[in-house]
Design a protein around this motif. Structure first.
Motif, PDB file in Angstrom:
ATOM      1  N   CYS A  56      63.672 138.954  15.184  1.00 44.14           N
ATOM      2  CA  CYS A  56      64.208 139.208  13.839  1.00 44.14           C
ATOM      3  C   CYS A  56      65.411 140.142  13.900  1.00 44.14           C
ATOM      4  O   CYS A  56      65.329 141.252  14.430  1.00 44.14           O
ATOM      5  N   SER A  57      66.542 139.702  13.367  1.00 43.68           N
ATOM      6  CA  SER A  57      67.754 140.512  13.331  1.00 43.68           C
ATOM      7  C   SER A  57      68.705 139.896  12.316  1.00 43.68           C
ATOM      8  O   SER A  57      68.464 138.811  11.778  1.00 43.68           O
ATOM      9  N   PHE A  58      69.825 140.569  12.074  1.00 44.97           N
ATOM     10  CA  PHE A  58      70.803 140.047  11.125  1.00 44.97           C
ATOM     11  C   PHE A  58      71.531 138.824  11.668  1.00 44.97           C
ATOM     12  O   PHE A  58      72.135 138.074  10.901  1.00 44.97           O
ATOM     13  N   THR A  59      71.472 138.614  12.956  1.00 44.34           N
ATOM     14  CA  THR A  59      72.060 137.406  13.543  1.00 44.34           C
ATOM     15  C   THR A  59      71.014 136.316  13.761  1.00 44.34           C
ATOM     16  O   THR A  59      71.348 135.234  14.228  1.00 44.34           O
ATOM     17  N   ASN A  60      69.769 136.616  13.414  1.00 42.99           N
ATOM     18  CA  ASN A  60      68.694 135.621  13.508  1.00 42.99           C
ATOM     19  C   ASN A  60      67.724 135.854  12.350  1.00 42.99           C
ATOM     20  O   ASN A  60      66.559 136.184  12.555  1.00 42.99           O
ATOM     21  N   ASP A  62      66.538 133.723  10.349  1.00 43.03           N
ATOM     22  CA  ASP A  62      65.500 132.692  10.276  1.00 43.03           C
ATOM     23  C   ASP A  62      64.218 133.149  10.986  1.00 43.03           C
ATOM     24  O   ASP A  62      63.115 132.815  10.554  1.00 43.03           O
ATOM     25  N   ALA A  63      64.367 133.902  12.070  1.00 41.68           N
ATOM     26  CA  ALA A  63      63.183 134.435  12.763  1.00 41.68           C
ATOM     27  C   ALA A  63      62.424 135.389  11.856  1.00 41.68           C
ATOM     28  O   ALA A  63      61.183 135.367  11.802  1.00 41.68           O
ATOM     29  N   CYS A  64      63.152 136.214  11.104  1.00 41.24           N
ATOM     30  CA  CYS A  64      62.507 137.133  10.157  1.00 41.24           C
ATOM     31  C   CYS A  64      61.707 136.349   9.120  1.00 41.24           C
ATOM     32  O   CYS A  64      60.593 136.754   8.744  1.00 41.24           O
ATOM     33  N   GLN A  65      62.266 135.228   8.676  1.00 39.48           N
ATOM     34  CA  GLN A  65      61.636 134.448   7.619  1.00 39.48           C
ATOM     35  C   GLN A  65      60.445 133.629   8.109  1.00 39.48           C
ATOM     36  O   GLN A  65      59.786 132.958   7.311  1.00 39.48           O
ATOM     37  N   HIS A  66      60.150 133.696   9.407  1.00 36.49           N
ATOM     38  CA  HIS A  66      58.952 133.045   9.936  1.00 36.49           C
ATOM     39  C   HIS A  66      57.829 134.054  10.223  1.00 36.49           C
ATOM     40  O   HIS A  66      56.765 133.671  10.711  1.00 36.49           O
ATOM     41  N   ILE A  67      58.089 135.325   9.941  1.00 33.38           N
ATOM     42  CA  ILE A  67      57.037 136.344  10.084  1.00 33.38           C
ATOM     43  C   ILE A  67      56.010 136.141   8.981  1.00 33.38           C
ATOM     44  O   ILE A  67      56.352 135.834   7.844  1.00 33.38           O
ATOM     45  N   HIS A  68      54.756 136.304   9.289  1.00 27.44           N
ATOM     46  CA  HIS A  68      53.692 136.061   8.312  1.00 27.44           C
ATOM     47  C   HIS A  68      53.036 137.358   7.828  1.00 27.44           C
ATOM     48  O   HIS A  68      52.811 137.536   6.633  1.00 27.44           O
ATOM     49  N   ASN A  69      52.727 138.246   8.732  1.00 26.27           N
ATOM     50  CA  ASN A  69      51.877 139.402   8.400  1.00 26.27           C
ATOM     51  C   ASN A  69      52.636 140.674   8.038  1.00 26.27           C
ATOM     52  O   ASN A  69      52.033 141.734   7.882  1.00 26.27           O
ATOM     53  N   GLN A  70      53.964 140.595   7.906  1.00 27.53           N
ATOM     54  CA  GLN A  70      54.770 141.714   7.424  1.00 27.53           C
ATOM     55  C   GLN A  70      55.795 141.151   6.445  1.00 27.53           C
ATOM     56  O   GLN A  70      56.677 140.381   6.844  1.00 27.53           O
ATOM     57  N   THR A  71      55.681 141.515   5.160  1.00 26.65           N
ATOM     58  CA  THR A  71      56.573 140.932   4.156  1.00 26.65           C
ATOM     59  C   THR A  71      57.087 142.000   3.193  1.00 26.65           C
ATOM     60  O   THR A  71      56.524 143.086   3.066  1.00 26.65           O
ATOM     61  N   PHE A  72      58.178 141.640   2.510  1.00 26.05           N
ATOM     62  CA  PHE A  72      58.738 142.477   1.454  1.00 26.05           C
ATOM     63  C   PHE A  72      59.060 141.572   0.277  1.00 26.05           C
ATOM     64  O   PHE A  72      59.885 140.658   0.388  1.00 26.05           O
ATOM     65  N   LEU A  73      58.411 141.797  -0.831  1.00 23.14           N
ATOM     66  CA  LEU A  73      58.508 140.926  -2.010  1.00 23.14           C
ATOM     67  C   LEU A  73      59.429 141.550  -3.058  1.00 23.14           C
ATOM     68  O   LEU A  73      59.210 142.677  -3.492  1.00 23.14           O
ATOM     69  N   ILE A  97      65.036 142.946   6.472  1.00 26.57           N
ATOM     70  CA  ILE A  97      65.457 142.651   7.853  1.00 26.57           C
ATOM     71  C   ILE A  97      65.481 143.930   8.685  1.00 26.57           C
ATOM     72  O   ILE A  97      65.048 143.940   9.839  1.00 26.57           O
ATOM     73  N   HIS A  98      65.970 145.023   8.097  1.00 25.64           N
ATOM     74  CA  HIS A  98      65.975 146.303   8.810  1.00 25.64           C
ATOM     75  C   HIS A  98      64.563 146.680   9.269  1.00 25.64           C
ATOM     76  O   HIS A  98      64.378 147.227  10.359  1.00 25.64           O
ATOM     77  N   THR A  99      63.574 146.384   8.422  1.00 20.73           N
ATOM     78  CA  THR A  99      62.187 146.763   8.725  1.00 20.73           C
ATOM     79  C   THR A  99      61.392 145.601   9.317  1.00 20.73           C
ATOM     80  O   THR A  99      60.169 145.686   9.449  1.00 20.73           O
ATOM     81  N   ARG A 100      62.097 144.510   9.635  1.00 27.52           N
ATOM     82  CA  ARG A 100      61.506 143.329  10.278  1.00 27.52           C
ATOM     83  C   ARG A 100      60.321 142.762   9.492  1.00 27.52           C
ATOM     84  O   ARG A 100      59.202 142.660   9.975  1.00 27.52           O
ATOM     85  N   ARG A 101      60.661 142.401   8.270  1.00 26.63           N
ATOM     86  CA  ARG A 101      59.690 141.781   7.372  1.00 26.63           C
ATOM     87  C   ARG A 101      60.250 140.464   6.838  1.00 26.63           C
ATOM     88  O   ARG A 101      61.470 140.306   6.707  1.00 26.63           O
ATOM     89  N   LYS A 102      59.368 139.566   6.512  1.00 26.17           N
ATOM     90  CA  LYS A 102      59.761 138.347   5.828  1.00 26.17           C
ATOM     91  C   LYS A 102      60.096 138.702   4.382  1.00 26.17           C
ATOM     92  O   LYS A 102      59.388 139.471   3.740  1.00 26.17           O
ATOM     93  N   PHE A 103      61.191 138.142   3.864  1.00 27.83           N
ATOM     94  CA  PHE A 103      61.627 138.438   2.508  1.00 27.83           C
ATOM     95  C   PHE A 103      61.126 137.351   1.559  1.00 27.83           C
ATOM     96  O   PHE A 103      61.337 136.161   1.788  1.00 27.83           O
ATOM     97  N   LEU A 104      60.458 137.784   0.487  1.00 30.05           N
ATOM     98  CA  LEU A 104      59.878 136.871  -0.490  1.00 30.05           C
ATOM     99  C   LEU A 104      60.458 137.154  -1.873  1.00 30.05           C
ATOM    100  O   LEU A 104      60.865 138.275  -2.169  1.00 30.05           O
ATOM    101  N   VAL A 105      60.467 136.136  -2.727  1.00 28.78           N
ATOM    102  CA  VAL A 105      61.040 136.262  -4.067  1.00 28.78           C
ATOM    103  C   VAL A 105      60.044 135.781  -5.104  1.00 28.78           C
ATOM    104  O   VAL A 105      59.504 134.672  -4.999  1.00 28.78           O
ATOM    105  N   ASP A 106      59.803 136.613  -6.122  1.00 28.02           N
ATOM    106  CA  ASP A 106      58.949 136.257  -7.255  1.00 28.02           C
ATOM    107  C   ASP A 106      59.838 136.083  -8.482  1.00 28.02           C
ATOM    108  O   ASP A 106      60.525 137.022  -8.894  1.00 28.02           O
ATOM    109  N   LEU A 191      76.220 138.664   6.457  1.00 30.06           N
ATOM    110  CA  LEU A 191      75.267 137.859   7.218  1.00 30.06           C
ATOM    111  C   LEU A 191      74.077 137.471   6.348  1.00 30.06           C
ATOM    112  O   LEU A 191      73.570 136.339   6.426  1.00 30.06           O
ATOM    113  N   VAL A 192      73.641 138.395   5.505  1.00 29.30           N
ATOM    114  CA  VAL A 192      72.507 138.116   4.613  1.00 29.30           C
ATOM    115  C   VAL A 192      72.901 137.084   3.556  1.00 29.30           C
ATOM    116  O   VAL A 192      72.163 136.131   3.285  1.00 29.30           O
TER     117      VAL A 192
END
Length: 364
Positions: A56-60, A62-73, A97-106, A191-192
């Motif tokens: 997970c990084s700003f250049t990847n 997509d890897a962040c968005q495949h994390i399951h057990n750490q998220t930020f909504l 991304i800084h905290t290596r979490r998947k980003f979710l939107v409600d 990048l984001v």
């Protein structure tokens, strides 16, 4: 021979890639909010996130968005303008991304309707909804400000925030200040926004492309964003002549003497283009056709009362204007406007090619 027009191709793409996240979540999914820290955070231990977290990084992203057990909504708000909330969303996404979490939107209470009306939620992996059989057993979201105030050493697996009266987003701004440093902040956010823009759904993308083709975008070198309406309650409004002077500033920099130039004008006020044409009759000012804008400018309170389909159409028009302004060589606007601040991030050009008539760019 069969000829396929852009309109037919777009209609086919929209039909083939209907985002089922639009229809399923509120019937087949659920997630939870809790106001205080829990002893144990239920996670899906059958999923190993370690590889995606390490990548997970700003250049990847997509890897962040495949994390399951750490998220930020991020919960979209019911009142603000489109780019105002998009600026907040991008900042929250950056924190994730800084905290290596998947980003979710409600989007349950968003004044523009469904997030999926503009973005492919499935492609971007933004949906917070889990299968109904999971309910709250896998993800329980702790409000960011509650976690910080409690000062627990155990970092919650799932955090959430929104623009609200409880101050959660204000606290996020203080956290983000640790990471935000001048033009480096713009580079990171670009990048984001690239990832977010790549997640536009096909209907929105076709809407934008159709207008870009009709505008002959490659023949336009300059752009203006002129905000009027309720912006007068927040910042100083500038006359049309100030924007003309801004274009002349760029022309002087480039030693350009040709008076016949094309300028794209994005504005919430219908008669501003007439003001510009009176000032510079030799310049060609163009704008999106068939826009339903009043002479008094945009008023967010009144806009929020409109039917959802009209707000979606207006939202796509705004995204189209942003895309056009991101493509031209030079832009004159005001960074007190959320539109102009988002535009600076969307552009892939030197930051000096945008001239603000008031304040400098800032990350909020």
């Amino acid at each position: 021979m069969l000829y396929i027009t852009n309109e037919i191709l777009c209609a086919y793409l929209v039909y083939k890639t209907i985002d089922h996240a639009i229809y399923q979540p509120k019937l087949l999914g659920s997630y939870c909010f809790v106001r205080s820290s829990l002893r144990d955070y239920m996670q899906n231990h059958f999923i190993n996130d370690s590889i995606y977290i390490s990548l997970c990084s700003f250049t990847n992203i997509d890897a962040c968005q495949h994390i399951h057990n750490q998220t930020f909504l991020f919960r979209l708000h019911w009142f603000p303008g489109l780019t105002s909330e998009l600026n907040n969303l991008v900042r929250a996404f950056t924190y994730a991304i800084h905290t290596r979490r998947k980003f979710l939107v409600d989007d349950q209470y968003w004044n523009y309707g469904s997030f999926a009306s503009f973005f492919n939620v499935t492609k971007g992996h933004f949906s917070p909804w889990l299968p109904a059989s999971s309910y709250c057993s896998q993800r329980q979201f702790i409000h960011l400000i509650n976690y910080q105030e409690n000062g627990t050493k155990n970092v919650p697996a799932h955090l959430t925030t929104s623009r609200s009266s409880d101050g959660g987003f204000t606290y996020l701004s203080r956290l983000m200040a640790l990471h935000e440093r001048g033009n480096d902040t713009i580079a990171v956010r670009r990048l984001v926004v690239d990832y977010l823009w790549e997640s536009l759904n096909n209907e929105t993308r076709c809407f934008i492309d159709r207008h870009l083709s009709a505008m002959q975008i490659d023949t336009i070198s300059y752009g203006m964003h002129i905000r009027r309406g309720d912006k007068a309650t927040e910042a100083k409004l500038f006359a049309a002549s100030d924007y003309v002077a801004g274009v002349e500033f760029f022309m002087k920099q480039q030693s350009q003497t040709n008076s016949k130039i094309r300028i794209f004008v994005a504005s919430d006020q219908s008669n501003v283009i007439d003001e510009l044409r009176k000032l510079k009759p030799n310049w060609e000012f163009v704008q999106l056709p068939e826009q339903k804008k009043g002479s008094s400018g945009h008023d967010q309170t009144s806009f929020n009362r409109l039917p959802e389909h009209i707000k979606i159409e207006a939202g796509r028009e705004m995204l189209t204007e942003l895309k056009i302004l991101s493509r031209v060589k030079y832009v004159v606007c005001t960074f007190s406007s959320n539109v102009c601040r988002f535009l600076q991030v969307l552009r892939k050009q030197d930051v000096e090619t945008v001239l603000s008539l008031d304040v400098q760019w800032y990350p909020q």
